[in-house]
Scaffold this active site. Structure first.
Site, PDB file in Angstrom:
ATOM      1  N   THR A 103       0.812  -1.225   0.000  1.00  0.00           N
ATOM      2  CA  THR A 103       0.000   0.000   0.000  1.00  0.00           C
ATOM      3  C   THR A 103       0.845   1.274   0.000  1.00  0.00           C
ATOM      4  O   THR A 103       0.303   2.369  -0.087  1.00  0.00           O
ATOM      5  CB  THR A 103      -0.889   0.017   1.257  1.00  0.00           C
ATOM      6  OG1 THR A 103      -0.041  -0.243   2.391  1.00  0.00           O
ATOM      7  CG2 THR A 103      -1.981  -1.034   1.189  1.00  0.00           C
ATOM      8  N   LYS A 133      24.829   6.530   3.604  1.00  0.00           N
ATOM      9  CA  LYS A 133      24.322   5.388   2.810  1.00  0.00           C
ATOM     10  C   LYS A 133      24.751   5.525   1.361  1.00  0.00           C
ATOM     11  O   LYS A 133      25.265   4.590   0.750  1.00  0.00           O
ATOM     12  CB  LYS A 133      22.772   5.382   2.825  1.00  0.00           C
ATOM     13  CG  LYS A 133      22.147   4.768   4.038  1.00  0.00           C
ATOM     14  CD  LYS A 133      20.633   4.748   3.801  1.00  0.00           C
ATOM     15  CE  LYS A 133      19.871   4.857   5.090  1.00  0.00           C
ATOM     16  NZ  LYS A 133      18.444   5.084   4.913  1.00  0.00           N
ATOM     17  N   SER A 167       8.502  12.092  -2.487  1.00  0.00           N
ATOM     18  CA  SER A 167       8.146  10.671  -2.598  1.00  0.00           C
ATOM     19  C   SER A 167       9.226   9.768  -2.016  1.00  0.00           C
ATOM     20  O   SER A 167       8.948   8.642  -1.620  1.00  0.00           O
ATOM     21  CB  SER A 167       7.883  10.300  -4.059  1.00  0.00           C
ATOM     22  OG  SER A 167       8.954  10.741  -4.860  1.00  0.00           O
ATOM     23  N   GLN A 201      12.735   8.158  -8.503  1.00  0.00           N
ATOM     24  CA  GLN A 201      13.291   7.242  -7.498  1.00  0.00           C
ATOM     25  C   GLN A 201      12.277   6.231  -7.007  1.00  0.00           C
ATOM     26  O   GLN A 201      12.653   5.243  -6.399  1.00  0.00           O
ATOM     27  CB  GLN A 201      13.980   8.025  -6.387  1.00  0.00           C
ATOM     28  CG  GLN A 201      13.149   8.387  -5.206  1.00  0.00           C
ATOM     29  CD  GLN A 201      11.961   9.234  -5.535  1.00  0.00           C
ATOM     30  OE1 GLN A 201      11.955  10.023  -6.470  1.00  0.00           O
ATOM     31  NE2 GLN A 201      10.919   9.068  -4.761  1.00  0.00           N
ATOM     32  N   CYS A 238      17.848   5.015  -3.235  1.00  0.00           N
ATOM     33  CA  CYS A 238      17.380   5.618  -4.487  1.00  0.00           C
ATOM     34  C   CYS A 238      18.389   6.604  -5.092  1.00  0.00           C
ATOM     35  O   CYS A 238      18.582   6.631  -6.313  1.00  0.00           O
ATOM     36  CB  CYS A 238      16.028   6.288  -4.266  1.00  0.00           C
ATOM     37  SG  CYS A 238      15.942   7.288  -2.777  1.00  0.00           S
ATOM     38  N   ALA A 251       4.186   3.956  -1.150  1.00  0.00           N
ATOM     39  CA  ALA A 251       4.584   4.608  -2.403  1.00  0.00           C
ATOM     40  C   ALA A 251       5.358   3.642  -3.302  1.00  0.00           C
ATOM     41  O   ALA A 251       5.099   3.559  -4.511  1.00  0.00           O
ATOM     42  CB  ALA A 251       5.431   5.843  -2.086  1.00  0.00           C
ATOM     43  N   ARG A 299      16.375  17.981   0.721  1.00  0.00           N
ATOM     44  CA  ARG A 299      14.994  17.817   0.244  1.00  0.00           C
ATOM     45  C   ARG A 299      14.518  19.099  -0.433  1.00  0.00           C
ATOM     46  O   ARG A 299      14.726  20.199   0.103  1.00  0.00           O
ATOM     47  CB  ARG A 299      14.049  17.554   1.416  1.00  0.00           C
ATOM     48  CG  ARG A 299      14.181  16.182   1.970  1.00  0.00           C
ATOM     49  CD  ARG A 299      12.941  15.347   1.733  1.00  0.00           C
ATOM     50  NE  ARG A 299      13.180  14.051   2.343  1.00  0.00           N
ATOM     51  CZ  ARG A 299      13.347  12.922   1.661  1.00  0.00           C
ATOM     52  NH1 ARG A 299      13.252  12.903   0.349  1.00  0.00           N
ATOM     53  NH2 ARG A 299      13.578  11.805   2.290  1.00  0.00           N
ATOM     54  N   HIS A 357      14.075  12.461  -8.078  1.00  0.00           N
ATOM     55  CA  HIS A 357      15.230  13.143  -7.489  1.00  0.00           C
ATOM     56  C   HIS A 357      16.130  13.706  -8.598  1.00  0.00           C
ATOM     57  O   HIS A 357      16.275  13.089  -9.657  1.00  0.00           O
ATOM     58  CB  HIS A 357      16.106  12.158  -6.717  1.00  0.00           C
ATOM     59  CG  HIS A 357      15.504  11.620  -5.452  1.00  0.00           C
ATOM     60  ND1 HIS A 357      14.397  12.146  -4.845  1.00  0.00           N
ATOM     61  CD2 HIS A 357      15.898  10.579  -4.661  1.00  0.00           C
ATOM     62  CE1 HIS A 357      14.136  11.463  -3.743  1.00  0.00           C
ATOM     63  NE2 HIS A 357      15.016  10.496  -3.607  1.00  0.00           N
ATOM     64  N   ARG A 398      -3.450  -2.198   9.579  1.00  0.00           N
ATOM     65  CA  ARG A 398      -4.316  -1.067   9.206  1.00  0.00           C
ATOM     66  C   ARG A 398      -4.915  -1.244   7.813  1.00  0.00           C
ATOM     67  O   ARG A 398      -6.016  -0.790   7.533  1.00  0.00           O
ATOM     68  CB  ARG A 398      -3.504   0.254   9.191  1.00  0.00           C
ATOM     69  CG  ARG A 398      -2.975   0.712  10.505  1.00  0.00           C
ATOM     70  CD  ARG A 398      -2.153   2.004  10.329  1.00  0.00           C
ATOM     71  NE  ARG A 398      -0.901   1.784   9.604  1.00  0.00           N
ATOM     72  CZ  ARG A 398       0.236   1.400  10.175  1.00  0.00           C
ATOM     73  NH1 ARG A 398       0.283   1.209  11.469  1.00  0.00           N
ATOM     74  NH2 ARG A 398       1.343   1.224   9.466  1.00  0.00           N
ATOM     75  N   SER A 399      -4.198  -1.918   6.929  1.00  0.00           N
ATOM     76  CA  SER A 399      -4.649  -2.035   5.534  1.00  0.00           C
ATOM     77  C   SER A 399      -5.320  -3.376   5.233  1.00  0.00           C
ATOM     78  O   SER A 399      -5.805  -3.572   4.112  1.00  0.00           O
ATOM     79  CB  SER A 399      -3.461  -1.876   4.581  1.00  0.00           C
ATOM     80  OG  SER A 399      -2.841  -0.651   4.777  1.00  0.00           O
TER      81      SER A 399
HETATM   82  N1  LIG Z   1      10.084   6.081  -1.418  1.00  0.00           N
HETATM   83  C1  LIG Z   1      11.206   5.838  -2.086  1.00  0.00           C
HETATM   84  O1  LIG Z   1      11.552   6.529  -3.043  1.00  0.00           O
HETATM   85  C2  LIG Z   1      12.085   4.694  -1.703  1.00  0.00           C
HETATM   86  C3  LIG Z   1      13.161   4.389  -2.525  1.00  0.00           C
HETATM   87  C4  LIG Z   1      13.991   3.322  -2.193  1.00  0.00           C
HETATM   88  C5  LIG Z   1      13.702   2.598  -1.058  1.00  0.00           C
HETATM   89  N2  LIG Z   1      12.645   2.914  -0.273  1.00  0.00           N
HETATM   90  C6  LIG Z   1      12.373   2.101   0.900  1.00  0.00           C
HETATM   91  O2  LIG Z   1      11.197   1.340   0.662  1.00  0.00           O
HETATM   92  C7  LIG Z   1      10.471   1.163   1.879  1.00  0.00           C
HETATM   93  C8  LIG Z   1       9.047   1.685   1.712  1.00  0.00           C
HETATM   94  O3  LIG Z   1       9.091   3.053   1.381  1.00  0.00           O
HETATM   95  P1  LIG Z   1       7.799   3.851   0.913  1.00  0.00           P
HETATM   96  O4  LIG Z   1       8.310   5.154   0.449  1.00  0.00           O
HETATM   97  O5  LIG Z   1       6.958   3.028   0.013  1.00  0.00           O
HETATM   98  O6  LIG Z   1       7.033   4.072   2.326  1.00  0.00           O
HETATM   99  P2  LIG Z   1       5.467   4.298   2.580  1.00  0.00           P
HETATM  100  O7  LIG Z   1       4.824   4.978   1.446  1.00  0.00           O
HETATM  101  O8  LIG Z   1       5.404   4.948   3.918  1.00  0.00           O
HETATM  102  O9  LIG Z   1       4.877   2.810   2.690  1.00  0.00           O
HETATM  103  C9  LIG Z   1       5.209   1.960   3.752  1.00  0.00           C
HETATM  104  C10 LIG Z   1       4.579   0.596   3.522  1.00  0.00           C
HETATM  105  O10 LIG Z   1       4.995  -0.267   4.589  1.00  0.00           O
HETATM  106  C11 LIG Z   1       3.830  -0.815   5.214  1.00  0.00           C
HETATM  107  N3  LIG Z   1       4.064  -1.006   6.642  1.00  0.00           N
HETATM  108  C12 LIG Z   1       4.356  -0.065   7.560  1.00  0.00           C
HETATM  109  N4  LIG Z   1       4.414  -0.637   8.802  1.00  0.00           N
HETATM  110  C13 LIG Z   1       4.159  -1.950   8.638  1.00  0.00           C
HETATM  111  C14 LIG Z   1       4.047  -3.045   9.524  1.00  0.00           C
HETATM  112  N5  LIG Z   1       4.234  -2.914  10.839  1.00  0.00           N
HETATM  113  N6  LIG Z   1       3.748  -4.265   8.999  1.00  0.00           N
HETATM  114  C15 LIG Z   1       3.544  -4.415   7.678  1.00  0.00           C
HETATM  115  N7  LIG Z   1       3.610  -3.398   6.782  1.00  0.00           N
HETATM  116  C16 LIG Z   1       3.925  -2.189   7.262  1.00  0.00           C
HETATM  117  C17 LIG Z   1       2.768   0.220   4.985  1.00  0.00           C
HETATM  118  O11 LIG Z   1       1.498  -0.396   5.151  1.00  0.00           O
HETATM  119  P3  LIG Z   1       0.215   0.454   5.655  1.00  0.00           P
HETATM  120  O12 LIG Z   1      -0.261   1.222   4.451  1.00  0.00           O
HETATM  121  O13 LIG Z   1      -0.729  -0.611   6.073  1.00  0.00           O
HETATM  122  O14 LIG Z   1       0.685   1.340   6.758  1.00  0.00           O
HETATM  123  C18 LIG Z   1       3.064   0.604   3.538  1.00  0.00           C
HETATM  124  O15 LIG Z   1       2.575  -0.375   2.670  1.00  0.00           O
HETATM  125  C19 LIG Z   1      11.292   1.874   2.960  1.00  0.00           C
HETATM  126  O16 LIG Z   1      12.152   0.948   3.572  1.00  0.00           O
HETATM  127  C20 LIG Z   1      12.090   2.876   2.169  1.00  0.00           C
HETATM  128  O17 LIG Z   1      13.294   3.239   2.813  1.00  0.00           O
HETATM  129  C21 LIG Z   1      11.821   3.939  -0.579  1.00  0.00           C
END
Ligand SMILES: NC(=O)c1ccc[n+]([C@@H]2O[C@H](COP(=O)([O-])OP(=O)(O)OC[C@H]3O[C@@H](n4cnc5c(N)ncnc54)[C@H](OP(=O)(O)O)[C@@H]3O)[C@@H](O)[C@H]2O)c1
Length: 346
Positions: free
Chosen positions: A22, A224, A169, A328, A139, A24, A246, A253, A50-51
């Site tokens: 669910t 990192k 994002s 990214q 990213c 990003a 940011r 990015h 929650r989802s």
């Molecule tokens: N955004 C980027 O550009 C990017 C790039 C590279 C890597 N990442 C990495 O990818 C990961 C996700 O990033 P995102 O940007 O997609 O974050 P996000 O939009 O905040 O999404 C987080 C996801 O994790 C789920 N989640 C949170 N707590 C959880 C739990 N206790 N059990 C199971 N699922 C849980 C959330 O589910 P709910 O909706 O149910 O809360 C949601 O599906 C992170 O580790 C981030 O560092 C992100």
């Protein structure tokens, strides 16, 4: 390579799970699997409690989201994790024990010596060394390294200076929402209290929202990016520094790159190299002043690269400056993970 990997290679229609469906990155993982016609017998969508029960569309059908639990990973062949580092640490080993190969988007395992850190255009061969977990790089590291690799192969980068312009994002779906809400509030003259990011985001720029090391002054994102670039390039002593910032951009990015090379390379030679490099597209129109921008990079697979010019502060001709823009959520996360999963099957 693990026996699970061999099993997956033989399995032409694997069961695939997305942990964090669910979020990003999760939404983009689904889009990449769909657009690239990834072969699968079942797609399992997992997120927090929650989802649970919410439905998401995939290939025209509704799939109900399930809570990520130990049992939810039974029978999974390929697990794409994007639910944050804590969930990866807790559940990726469970998935591996259940027989899956994990491609992890979090930073949890990236620097572990027995976990390959892979950008397929650069080090796809490292995939074969996995022991159940393959890490997707940060990213910024992906968006910078993809266009730098062909230059490094030709002229060997001795020193790299990166300055980032990072979109909302990158901090997830909630940060994107906060950028929209705070911008609306700003334009309507309303007060807005930031909840996701530490500073006002609308019409503002601030240093990356990760913890700063008091000794070095670098934040966690910068460390990192620096360490991961060295690992991906297989150059542990590469001299690299980063400043991560940011900017109030919704998605994609940008990074200003300055490189010092062992062998001189002209901008024309660099442009020609990049024109035929995989995963990048040259956007370098000096007459029109048209260069890589987030609006053009959004939603596409390639990293845009331009402003390829000699660094005039180095009269020896060994240094170049470039500017890149990459989505990214896509190449910086979901697409790269799906490309790795495709290699597992091939
Ligand atoms: N955004 C980027 O550009 C990017 C790039 C590279 C890597 N990442 C990495 O990818 C990961 C996700 O990033 P995102 O940007 O997609 O974050 P996000 O939009 O905040 O999404 C987080 C996801 O994790 C789920 N989640 C949170 N707590 C959880 C739990 N206790 N059990 C199971 N699922 C849980 C959330 O589910 P709910 O909706 O149910 O809360 C949601 O599906 C992170 O580790 C981030 O560092 C992100």
């Amino acid at each position: 390579m693990s026996s699970a990997a061999e099993t997956i290679r033989n399995k032409k229609m694997p069961v695939v799970a997305i942990a964090g469906a669910t979020g990003a990155v999760g939404v983009e993982l689904m889009a990449c699997l769909e657009q690239r016609k990834f072969p699968l017998a079942e797609l399992r969508l997992l997120a927090s409690a929650r989802s649970a029960g919410k439905t998401m569309k995939f290939r025209g059908s509704d799939i109900a989201v399930r809570e990520l639990t130990d049992g939810s990973l039974d029978g999974v062949d390929v697990a794409l994790f994007s639910a944050g580092g804590a969930q990866s640490k807790r559940f990726a080993p469970v998935a591996v024990r259940a027989g899956a190969v994990v491609v992890d988007n979090s930073s949890a395992f990236r620097m572990s010596h027995d976990v390959p850190l892979v950008i397929p255009e650069i080090n796809a061969s490292a995939i074969a060394q996995h022991k159940g977990i393959i890490a997707n790089p940060n990213c910024v590291a992906i968006v910078a390294a993809t266009p730098l690799w062909p230059i490094h192969q030709r002229a060997r980068i001795k020193r790299l200076v990166m300055s980032t312009y990072q979109a909302a994002s990158g901090a997830g779906a909630a940060a994107m929402e906060e950028l929209g809400e705070s911008t609306r509030a700003f334009l309507e003259g309303r007060a807005f209290q930031p909840k996701v990011l530490p500073h006002p985001y609308a019409f503002n720029v601030f240093s990356h929202n990760t913890k700063v090391d008091p000794e070095t002054g670098y934040n966690e994102e910068e460390i990192k990016v620096m360490n991961e670039t060295r690992k991906i390039f297989g150059e542990p002593s590469l001299r690299v520094t980063a400043t991560c910032v940011r900017v109030p951009v919704l998605r994609a990015h940008c990074i200003a790159l300055n490189i010092e090379l062992e062998t001189p390379l002209t901008p024309a030679e660099a442009r020609a190299l990049l024109a035929s490099a995989p995963g990048v597209r040259v956007v370098d129109e000096l007459e029109r002043n048209y260069f890589p921008m987030p609006v053009d990079a959004t939603g596409i697979d390639e990293v845009l690269v331009g402003r390829i010019r000699r660094d005039l502060s180095d009269p020896t001709g060994h240094s170049l400056s470039l500017f890149v823009a990459g989505d990214q959520l896509r190449k910086g996360a979901a697409l790269n993970a799906v490309q790795i999963a495709e290699r597992l099957l091939s």
